[in-house]
Design a protein around this motif. Structure first.
Motif, PDB file in Angstrom:
ATOM      1  N   HIS A 164       0.834  -1.207   0.000  1.00  8.35           N
ATOM      2  CA  HIS A 164       0.000   0.000   0.000  1.00  8.35           C
ATOM      3  C   HIS A 164       0.869   1.256   0.000  1.00  8.35           C
ATOM      4  CE1 HIS A 164      -3.869  -1.834   0.107  1.00  8.35           C
ATOM      5  NE2 HIS A 164      -3.692  -2.436   1.283  1.00  8.35           N
ATOM      6  N   ARG A 165       2.002   1.191   0.722  1.00 11.90           N
ATOM      7  CA  ARG A 165       2.906   2.342   0.750  1.00 11.90           C
ATOM      8  C   ARG A 165       3.454   2.625  -0.649  1.00 11.90           C
ATOM      9  NH1 ARG A 165       8.290   2.759   1.326  1.00 11.90           N
ATOM     10  NH2 ARG A 165       8.564   0.582   1.941  1.00 11.90           N
ATOM     11  N   ALA A 166       3.726   1.573  -1.405  1.00 15.29           N
ATOM     12  CA  ALA A 166       4.228   1.750  -2.772  1.00 15.29           C
ATOM     13  C   ALA A 166       3.175   2.396  -3.655  1.00 15.29           C
ATOM     14  CB  ALA A 166       4.650   0.402  -3.354  1.00 15.29           C
ATOM     15  N   PHE A 167       1.928   1.980  -3.506  1.00 12.81           N
ATOM     16  CA  PHE A 167       0.872   2.533  -4.351  1.00 12.81           C
ATOM     17  C   PHE A 167       0.477   3.942  -3.925  1.00 12.81           C
ATOM     18  CE2 PHE A 167       0.058  -2.103  -5.090  1.00 12.81           C
ATOM     19  CZ  PHE A 167       0.395  -2.077  -6.445  1.00 12.81           C
ATOM     20  N   ARG A 168       0.717   4.264  -2.636  1.00  7.80           N
ATOM     21  CA  ARG A 168       0.447   5.642  -2.192  1.00  7.80           C
ATOM     22  C   ARG A 168       1.476   6.605  -2.778  1.00  7.80           C
ATOM     23  NH1 ARG A 168      -0.229   3.284   2.964  1.00  7.80           N
ATOM     24  NH2 ARG A 168       1.796   4.119   3.603  1.00  7.80           N
ATOM     25  N   THR A 169       2.676   6.098  -3.027  1.00  4.58           N
ATOM     26  CA  THR A 169       3.743   6.932  -3.621  1.00  4.58           C
ATOM     27  C   THR A 169       4.045   6.395  -5.012  1.00  4.58           C
ATOM     28  OG1 THR A 169       5.409   5.515  -2.576  1.00  4.58           O
ATOM     29  CG2 THR A 169       4.714   7.487  -1.367  1.00  4.58           C
ATOM     30  N   LEU A 170       3.017   6.311  -5.836  1.00  4.99           N
ATOM     31  CA  LEU A 170       3.126   5.663  -7.145  1.00  4.99           C
ATOM     32  C   LEU A 170       4.174   6.320  -8.033  1.00  4.99           C
ATOM     33  CD1 LEU A 170       1.753   3.314  -8.640  1.00  4.99           C
ATOM     34  CD2 LEU A 170       0.260   4.990  -9.716  1.00  4.99           C
ATOM     35  N   LEU A 171       4.221   7.653  -8.040  1.00  8.93           N
ATOM     36  CA  LEU A 171       5.181   8.359  -8.896  1.00  8.93           C
ATOM     37  C   LEU A 171       6.614   8.018  -8.511  1.00  8.93           C
ATOM     38  CD1 LEU A 171       3.567  11.913  -9.252  1.00  8.93           C
ATOM     39  CD2 LEU A 171       3.824  10.184 -11.035  1.00  8.93           C
ATOM     40  N   GLN A 172       6.876   7.989  -7.219  1.00  8.35           N
ATOM     41  CA  GLN A 172       8.233   7.720  -6.750  1.00  8.35           C
ATOM     42  C   GLN A 172       8.591   6.245  -6.857  1.00  8.35           C
ATOM     43  OE1 GLN A 172       8.906   8.972  -2.707  1.00  8.35           O
ATOM     44  NE2 GLN A 172      10.832   7.862  -2.528  1.00  8.35           N
ATOM     45  N   SER A 173       7.640   5.361  -6.551  1.00  9.02           N
ATOM     46  CA  SER A 173       7.931   3.936  -6.470  1.00  9.02           C
ATOM     47  C   SER A 173       7.905   3.228  -7.818  1.00  9.02           C
ATOM     48  CB  SER A 173       6.930   3.247  -5.524  1.00  9.02           C
ATOM     49  OG  SER A 173       6.982   3.804  -4.234  1.00  9.02           O
ATOM     50  N   ILE A 174       7.020   3.657  -8.713  1.00 10.89           N
ATOM     51  CA  ILE A 174       6.836   2.934  -9.979  1.00 10.89           C
ATOM     52  C   ILE A 174       7.224   3.785 -11.185  1.00 10.89           C
ATOM     53  CG2 ILE A 174       5.198   1.702 -11.430  1.00 10.89           C
ATOM     54  CD1 ILE A 174       5.658   0.313  -8.787  1.00 10.89           C
ATOM     55  N   VAL A 175       6.632   4.977 -11.266  1.00 10.35           N
ATOM     56  CA  VAL A 175       6.794   5.787 -12.476  1.00 10.35           C
ATOM     57  C   VAL A 175       8.227   6.272 -12.644  1.00 10.35           C
ATOM     58  CG1 VAL A 175       6.033   7.846 -13.700  1.00 10.35           C
ATOM     59  CG2 VAL A 175       4.372   6.474 -12.411  1.00 10.35           C
ATOM     60  N   ALA A 176       8.832   6.796 -11.568  1.00 13.47           N
ATOM     61  CA  ALA A 176      10.186   7.361 -11.664  1.00 13.47           C
ATOM     62  C   ALA A 176      11.227   6.330 -12.124  1.00 13.47           C
ATOM     63  CB  ALA A 176      10.596   7.983 -10.336  1.00 13.47           C
ATOM     64  N   PRO A 177      11.273   5.115 -11.530  1.00 11.60           N
ATOM     65  CA  PRO A 177      12.251   4.130 -12.018  1.00 11.60           C
ATOM     66  C   PRO A 177      12.031   3.736 -13.475  1.00 11.60           C
ATOM     67  CG  PRO A 177      11.427   3.497  -9.860  1.00 11.60           C
ATOM     68  CD  PRO A 177      10.583   4.640 -10.320  1.00 11.60           C
ATOM     69  N   VAL A 178      10.770   3.648 -13.901  1.00 12.70           N
ATOM     70  CA  VAL A 178      10.489   3.274 -15.289  1.00 12.70           C
ATOM     71  C   VAL A 178      10.974   4.371 -16.236  1.00 12.70           C
ATOM     72  CG1 VAL A 178       8.662   2.836 -16.965  1.00 12.70           C
ATOM     73  CG2 VAL A 178       8.558   1.779 -14.708  1.00 12.70           C
ATOM     74  N   ILE A 179      10.725   5.631 -15.881  1.00  9.39           N
ATOM     75  CA  ILE A 179      11.173   6.748 -16.720  1.00  9.39           C
ATOM     76  C   ILE A 179      12.702   6.792 -16.774  1.00  9.39           C
ATOM     77  CG2 ILE A 179      11.275   9.259 -16.912  1.00  9.39           C
ATOM     78  CD1 ILE A 179       8.426   9.366 -15.845  1.00  9.39           C
ATOM     79  N   SER A 180      13.354   6.609 -15.617  1.00  7.75           N
ATOM     80  CA  SER A 180      14.824   6.627 -15.582  1.00  7.75           C
ATOM     81  C   SER A 180      15.413   5.538 -16.464  1.00  7.75           C
ATOM     82  CB  SER A 180      15.319   6.445 -14.143  1.00  7.75           C
ATOM     83  OG  SER A 180      14.870   7.489 -13.314  1.00  7.75           O
ATOM     84  N   THR A 181      14.848   4.339 -16.372  1.00  5.42           N
ATOM     85  CA  THR A 181      15.345   3.238 -17.189  1.00  5.42           C
ATOM     86  C   THR A 181      15.067   3.479 -18.663  1.00  5.42           C
ATOM     87  OG1 THR A 181      14.904   1.746 -15.337  1.00  5.42           O
ATOM     88  CG2 THR A 181      15.310   0.742 -17.473  1.00  5.42           C
ATOM     89  N   SER A 182      13.924   4.062 -18.962  1.00  4.40           N
ATOM     90  CA  SER A 182      13.595   4.380 -20.355  1.00  4.40           C
ATOM     91  C   SER A 182      14.584   5.375 -20.935  1.00  4.40           C
ATOM     92  CB  SER A 182      12.163   4.935 -20.448  1.00  4.40           C
ATOM     93  OG  SER A 182      11.225   3.978 -19.998  1.00  4.40           O
ATOM     94  N   LEU A 183      15.039   6.325 -20.102  1.00  7.51           N
ATOM     95  CA  LEU A 183      16.032   7.292 -20.566  1.00  7.51           C
ATOM     96  C   LEU A 183      17.355   6.600 -20.878  1.00  7.51           C
ATOM     97  CD1 LEU A 183      15.369  10.318 -18.178  1.00  7.51           C
ATOM     98  CD2 LEU A 183      14.888  10.173 -20.625  1.00  7.51           C
TER      99      LEU A 183
END
Length: 253
Positions: free
Chosen positions: A15-34
């Motif tokens: 639940h903590r991961a989904f509450r901080t979705l941008l930091q936990s999921i979106v940010a790593p995906v964007i960084s790796t995509s870069l």
């Protein structure tokens, strides 16, 4: 086995991961995509293929492994460090929960989040490059083994750290450089013999090589050796966690 306790810890961490979705999921995906865009575009234009695999597709397993290692450590280390920082660790230690159940809850959640990220990156990469997975069972095996092993390693770091800055010390200064030098963006067979021999001292080489073999059937190291090394790392991390709970190191201070 106290399954409700495991589900409680696991559910709280998820639940903590989904509450901080941008930091936990979106940010790593964007960084790796870069990483994928920069390395794929800059180097892929000059290096068309490695071992018969298009360069853009060749680096995908390395990028997934980079995310898996760093995120597994970060998720697990923060997950156990924050209860220590806030003092709620004493409630967990005084509850009728065994050490195995505590570790299963925290490590299980951290590994789940890392695997989710790895699969998201895999699906995203498939939109840009021609991916193939020749050995899907081995791919899943390496994915799970690596996520669990480095989540256990992150759990140890979370207990060792005495400040938030130390939580990032090992991932940033040790794990990330080892991953970059472990063949994420190149084959170590392309190196001179001396540097190839030096690279084999890097434990991350075996994880990346085995994971890449599950995709394309080519590897820098025998895949059986890579799998064996992954199991050895897992056993070492399990031994370290068991030792911590036996001695109480950093759990009550």
């Amino acid at each position: 086995m106290n399954w409700p306790a495991i589900r409680a810890i696991y559910g709280f961490e998820m639940h903590r991961a989904f509450r901080t979705l941008l930091q936990s999921i979106v940010a790593p995906v964007i960084s790796t995509s870069l990483y994928f865009v920069v390395f794929g575009a800059a180097i892929g234009g000059r290096m068309t293929s490695v071992d018969g695999v298009p360069y853009g597709a060749f680096i995908v397993p390395g990028l997934i492994m980079l995310t898996l290692l760093t995120q597994s450590i970060s998720n697990a280390s923060f997950g156990i460090y924050f209860p220590r920082f806030s003092g709620t660790i004493y409630e967990i230690l005084s509850a009728p929960i065994s050490a195995v159940e505590i570790v299963a809850g925290y490590v299980g959640a951290a590994a789940t989040k890392s695997i989710m990220l790895g699969l998201i990156i895999l699906a995203t990469s498939a939109l840009f490059v021609p991916l193939r997975i020749e050995h899907p069972f081995v791919m899943v095996l390496f994915l799970v083994l690596t996520a669990v092993t480095f989540s256990l390693f992150g759990f140890v770091i979370g207990l060792w750290a005495d400040g938030f800055e130390k939580l990032q010390l090992v991932p940033l200064l040790i794990v990330t450089p080892l991953t970059f030098l472990g063949g994420s963006f190149y084959s170590i067979d392309m190196l001179p013999p001396l540097w190839r021999a030096v690279s084999l001292v890097n434990p991350v080489v075996y994880l990346i090589s085995g994971f890449r073999w599950s995709f394309y059937g080519h590897s820098d190291v025998n895949p059986a050796v890579s799998l064996g090394m992954a199991v050895v790392f897992l056993l070492l991390c399990l031994a370290a966690v068991a030792r911590i709970f036996k001695t109480g190191y950093r759990l009550k201070s």
